[in-house]
Structures are given as structure tokens and as C-alpha cells.
Enzyme design. Structure first.
Site: not given
Length: 201
Positions: A7-8, A44, A66, A122, A132
């Protein structure tokens, strides 16, 4: 198969501090880092690049993310861009070209295959949520001027973060089979203050 979530994070897109992270689904290994300025796309893509680089070898690697942008850059669009001399279908230059080319090299140089799977963010996926959180912590460290000395202190993780860092403060890898107990929040007085690597190490 090795499964890793990436994740970023970008605190203000574009131009704000960024953070990236990957979390392995087995063994509790992770890494994160960041930069003082960037975009969510850079964050990302960097997470994907660092995940591939950190998992060499012949075993298949599955990266869950994601970010459809990062996945499509690394697995779908990249071949066409390469054929077109790193131009898009419209003839314009590929954005974030240096990172895209680095991902291309990392995947090509890796002995085993690399695959990608999109996951919705999320929605309670524990590995996505952990990545995240780590990316957000790294971005905040950089925004607050702590990025140059390390991105995430292990003691800053939540109490249920049953993970160990991929590298120690000195950059030495931490073997997943080392048998050490995971460091947890609140362990600042009793556990070494391991710091994770940054985007520029």
C-alpha cells in the site's frame, strides 16, 4: 507461494509527504519507507517495487494491492509501453517512468513469477489494513521531519501488530525463522528500537 500486501499513502496529493509499505502474509516480515514529497501513484508503485525486490528466488510471488493503477502498470500496461518505447497509446510519455522501468527490471530479473491481485481497500482485510497503517505512519514521519533517520519505529505499531521488520536499524535482514518474539507497542523500554528503511537507502 509468497503472498505480500502493499500500500501507499500521500498526505496531500500531489506534493505531500508519501509513505509505502509491504507486509508478508507469513513470517511476519514487513518494510516501509517514504519521501518528503510525491504522489499517491509514486507511493503505490514504490510499495510494489520494494515488495518484488525484497522477495527474490524461484518461489511464485503474489502481490495484493488496492491500487488498480499500480497493478495495471506492473502487469497489464507495461508490456505495451515497452514495445512503444515507453510511450502510452496516445503517444505521450509514461508517467512515473523511472519507477515503472524499475518494476519491469525487478520482475524480469526475478527467477520466479510475479502475479498481482486487486483487493478492495478499507474493508477489514488485515494485511491490507496493516500495510495501509504502516504506509501512513511512514508518510507522517516524513511530514514531521523524521524521515531521514528512519520511517517507522517498531514501538509505534499498534499492540496487535504481530510483525517483525525486514531490516534492523543497521540494514541487516531479519530472518523470518530467527525465533525472536515480535516487538510490540509499549516495548520501547525493553526492546531494541528497530527502524525500517527509507525510499533512498
Amino acid at each position: 507461494m509468497i503472498i505480500v500486501s502493499t500500500d501507499g499513502s500521500c498526505l496531500r496529493n500531489p506534493g505531500g509527504a508519501i509513505g509505502w509499505a509491504w507486509v508478508a502474509h507469513e513470517g511476519g516480515r514487513f518494510d516501509s519507507g517514504g519521501a518528503a514529497s510525491g504522489t499517491n501513484q509514486v507511493a503505490e508503485l514504490t510499495a510494489v517495487l520494494r515488495a518484488v525486490e525484497a522477495h527474490p528466488g524461484a518461489e511464485p510471488l503474489l502481490i495484493e494491492a488496492d491500487s488498480q493503477y499500480a497493478i495495471r502498470c506492473a502487469s497489464e500496461w507495461i508490456e505495451g509501453w515497452r514495445r512503444k518505447g515507453w510511450r502510452t497509446a496516445s503517444g505521450s510519455p509514461v508517467k512515473n517512468l523511472e519507477l515503472v522501468q524499475a518494476i519491469d527490471r525487478a520482475i524480469t530479473d526475478r527467477e520466479g513469477p510475479v502475479r498481482f491481485r486487486w483487493v478492495r481497500g478499507h474493508v477489514g482485510n488485515p494485511f491490507n489494513e496493516r500495510a495501509d497503517e504502516l504506509a501512513g505512519l511512514a508518510a507522517r514521519d516524513w511530514a514531521e521531519g523524521r524521515g531521514e533517520i528512519g520511517s517507522v519505529l517498531i514501538a509505534d505499531l499498534p499492540a496487535d501488530a504481530d510483525v517483525v521488520p525486514a531490516r534492523t536499524r543497521t540494514g541487516e535482514p531479519v530472518a523470518a525463522s530467527a525465533g525472536a518474539e515480535p516487538r510490540r507497542a509499549g516495548a520501547r523500554e525493553t526492546a531494541p528500537q528497530w527502524e525500517l528503511g527509507t525510499l533512498f537507502d
